[in-house]
Design a protein around this motif. Structure first.
Motif, mmCIF file in Angstrom:
data_model
loop_
_atom_site.group_PDB
_atom_site.id
_atom_site.type_symbol
_atom_site.label_atom_id
_atom_site.label_comp_id
_atom_site.label_asym_id
_atom_site.label_seq_id
_atom_site.Cartn_x
_atom_site.Cartn_y
_atom_site.Cartn_z
ATOM 1 N N LEU A 127 0.794 -1.229 0.000
ATOM 2 C CA LEU A 127 0.000 0.000 0.000
ATOM 3 C C LEU A 127 0.830 1.285 0.000
ATOM 4 O O LEU A 127 0.380 2.319 -0.511
ATOM 5 N N MET A 128 2.034 1.247 0.583
ATOM 6 C CA MET A 128 2.790 2.485 0.766
ATOM 7 C C MET A 128 3.131 3.227 -0.525
ATOM 8 O O MET A 128 3.226 4.460 -0.506
ATOM 9 N N PRO A 129 3.318 2.552 -1.649
ATOM 10 C CA PRO A 129 3.569 3.328 -2.880
ATOM 11 C C PRO A 129 2.378 4.209 -3.289
ATOM 12 O O PRO A 129 2.551 5.150 -4.065
ATOM 13 N N HIS A 130 1.207 3.911 -2.775
ATOM 14 C CA HIS A 130 -0.002 4.602 -3.218
ATOM 15 C C HIS A 130 -0.693 5.422 -2.119
ATOM 16 O O HIS A 130 -1.423 6.364 -2.432
ATOM 17 N N TYR A 131 -0.462 5.067 -0.855
ATOM 18 C CA TYR A 131 -1.222 5.684 0.236
ATOM 19 C C TYR A 131 -0.322 5.973 1.432
ATOM 20 O O TYR A 131 0.773 5.410 1.563
ATOM 21 N N GLN A 132 -0.799 6.866 2.295
ATOM 22 C CA GLN A 132 -0.187 7.021 3.613
ATOM 23 C C GLN A 132 -0.649 5.843 4.475
ATOM 24 O O GLN A 132 -1.838 5.542 4.510
ATOM 25 N N VAL A 133 0.285 5.178 5.138
ATOM 26 C CA VAL A 133 -0.058 3.970 5.876
ATOM 27 C C VAL A 133 0.228 4.161 7.364
ATOM 28 O O VAL A 133 1.306 4.647 7.761
ATOM 29 N N ARG A 134 -0.721 3.789 8.182
ATOM 30 C CA ARG A 134 -0.551 3.744 9.642
ATOM 31 C C ARG A 134 -0.887 2.332 10.084
ATOM 32 O O ARG A 134 -1.691 1.632 9.440
ATOM 33 N N VAL A 135 -0.285 1.909 11.194
ATOM 34 C CA VAL A 135 -0.482 0.527 11.626
ATOM 35 C C VAL A 135 -0.831 0.476 13.106
ATOM 36 O O VAL A 135 -0.505 1.384 13.872
ATOM 37 N N ALA A 136 -1.533 -0.619 13.480
ATOM 38 C CA ALA A 136 -1.834 -0.906 14.883
ATOM 39 C C ALA A 136 -1.816 -2.409 15.037
ATOM 40 O O ALA A 136 -2.365 -3.143 14.205
ATOM 41 N N ASN A 137 -1.168 -2.902 16.128
ATOM 42 C CA ASN A 137 -1.021 -4.351 16.300
ATOM 43 C C ASN A 137 -1.997 -4.945 17.291
ATOM 44 O O ASN A 137 -1.822 -6.073 17.754
ATOM 45 N N SER A 138 -3.048 -4.176 17.654
ATOM 46 C CA SER A 138 -4.078 -4.709 18.557
ATOM 47 C C SER A 138 -5.350 -3.895 18.392
ATOM 48 O O SER A 138 -5.330 -2.768 17.867
ATOM 49 N N GLY A 139 -6.454 -4.481 18.883
ATOM 50 C CA GLY A 139 -7.733 -3.781 18.814
ATOM 51 C C GLY A 139 -7.742 -2.461 19.567
ATOM 52 O O GLY A 139 -8.148 -1.432 19.007
ATOM 53 N N PRO A 140 -7.304 -2.422 20.845
ATOM 54 C CA PRO A 140 -7.305 -1.161 21.587
ATOM 55 C C PRO A 140 -6.457 -0.079 20.916
ATOM 56 O O PRO A 140 -6.868 1.087 20.858
ATOM 57 N N LYS A 141 -5.265 -0.466 20.388
ATOM 58 C CA LYS A 141 -4.432 0.521 19.710
ATOM 59 C C LYS A 141 -5.096 1.010 18.428
ATOM 60 O O LYS A 141 -4.991 2.185 18.058
#
Length: 374
Positions: free
Chosen positions: A28-42
């Protein structure tokens, strides 16, 4: 918010497996700004932080809080409820997909994820979201424009009514700020009476606004009174008094003709109230008033309110035939009319708001005392 052509949409990827986050991020990064979260609460924290993501890729099978629970929180939060969610999961049964869609998911992508499918699905949902945002913004603009036009119409309406009322005022130069004072008296009186259980359902905020808007037309019928009666500097003869009394019916008839056969009564409801006020504000609670000799609750409520405010203002004001009465004398006269001239409930409401009446009288005090006519 609609993105401009140079801004990239923001995608939030939620997955408890670092490798999955890395793989999806690379796609996705070539096309969009990407953010990540490794859990439901985060994920919930990131999703509610500006700038809000334009789309969320959400894993279903996660510890602590699975994707189904996450999407419930997202949809319950007004800040995140409109963010489209695509589930990314190894679960591929019809029941799993149905559950996800029932909770508000926009799409479902099965693992292992292939880049062409992911990019196509993401692009499709973002285009739908962009179109929806444009429509929402247009609807918001239309709503604001409608409200602006309504306010403009109401302002023109109010000005037009003031102009009509001024016709009567121009012919009766004793009145001055009488229109403004009586309009404000009536509003205060109606608001106080609305606290009474008998009138709470009748005197709504909208009704009080209509009463207040219609009040300036109470003496519009004076345009039909001959000059030799209207401007007579001395006491009227019985015959002249009968002519003067016709201004109530003249006013009501004039407004009735203006309304005509208007089918949309809601559009001119204030004119129907104005008709009652103009026609019946000289009726008395005991039936001794004019023009119809109506009594008690047969007199329209708006007219009963106007009756007290009109008399109060006449008592405290200088006229060519009398000087203004002191406030204590005026209050005494109003109370003496309780149950005879005035509705008892309205007099009681008046007594609770006397201070407001005095303040209104002071605020709109006449700048010049009218000269006695010779």
């Amino acid at each position: 918010m609609i993105k401009n052509e140079t801004e990239k949409e923001t995608i939030l990827i939620v997955d408890d497996t670092p490798d999955n986050l890395a793989v999806l991020g690379e796609m996705l990064m070539p096309h969009y700004q990407v953010r990540v979260a490794n859990s439901g609460p985060k994920a919930l924290t990131v999703a509610g932080t500006e700038p809000l993501p334009d789309l969320i890729l959400l894993d279903v099978m996660m510890p602590e809080m699975d994707g189904y629970e996450v999407i419930k929180y997202l949809k319950d939060n007004p800040r995140t409820s409109d963010i489209p969610v695509i589930f990314i999961t190894a679960l591929d049964t019809c029941e799993d997909e149905a559950k996800g869609f029932d909770l508000g998911a926009r799409d479902y992508i099965s693992k292992p994820v292939r880049a062409p499918i992911l990019l196509a699905r993401v692009k499709g949902q973002l285009e739908i979201k962009a179109a929806r945002d444009i429509l929402r913004n247009q609807n918001n603009w239309l709503e604001l424009e409608i409200q602006r036009r309504i306010r403009q119409y109401q302002k023109v309406q109010d000005i037009s009514m003031r102009a009509l009322a001024s016709l009567a005022e121009a012919r009766d130069d004793e009145t001055g700020n009488h229109i403004l004072r009586t309009q404000n008296y009536l509003k205060v009186l109606a608001e106080e009476l609305a606290k009474h259980f008998k009138y709470a359902d009748v005197l709504t905020k909208q009704t009080i606004e209509i009463y207040t808007k219609a009040a300036p037309l109470h003496d519009i019928g004076k345009v039909g009174i001959p000059d030799h009666v209207l401007y007579k500097p001395s006491k009227l003869t019985p015959e002249e008094w009968e002519i003067m009394k016709t201004h109530a019916q003249i006013g009501a008839d004039a407004i009735r003709r203006a309304v005509g056969n208007e089918e949309d009564k809601d559009a001119v409801d204030f004119l129907y109230v104005a008709m009652d006020i103009a026609g019946f504000h000289h009726e008395k609670w005991d039936g001794s008033g004019y023009p119809k000799g109506l009594a008690s609750n047969h007199i329209p409520l708006a007219a009963r309110l106007m009756a007290l405010t009109d008399v109060f203002d006449a008592l405290i004001s200088d006229r060519v035939y009398k000087s203004a009465y002191p406030m204590d004398v005026t209050i005494k006269i109003i109370n003496e009319g309780r149950g005879t001239h005035f509705d008892p409930d309205i007099v009681d409401a008046f007594n609770r708001r006397v201070d407001d009446f005095e303040n209104i009288a002071a605020r709109y005090k006449e700048q010049q005392v009218p000269k006695d006519r010779k």
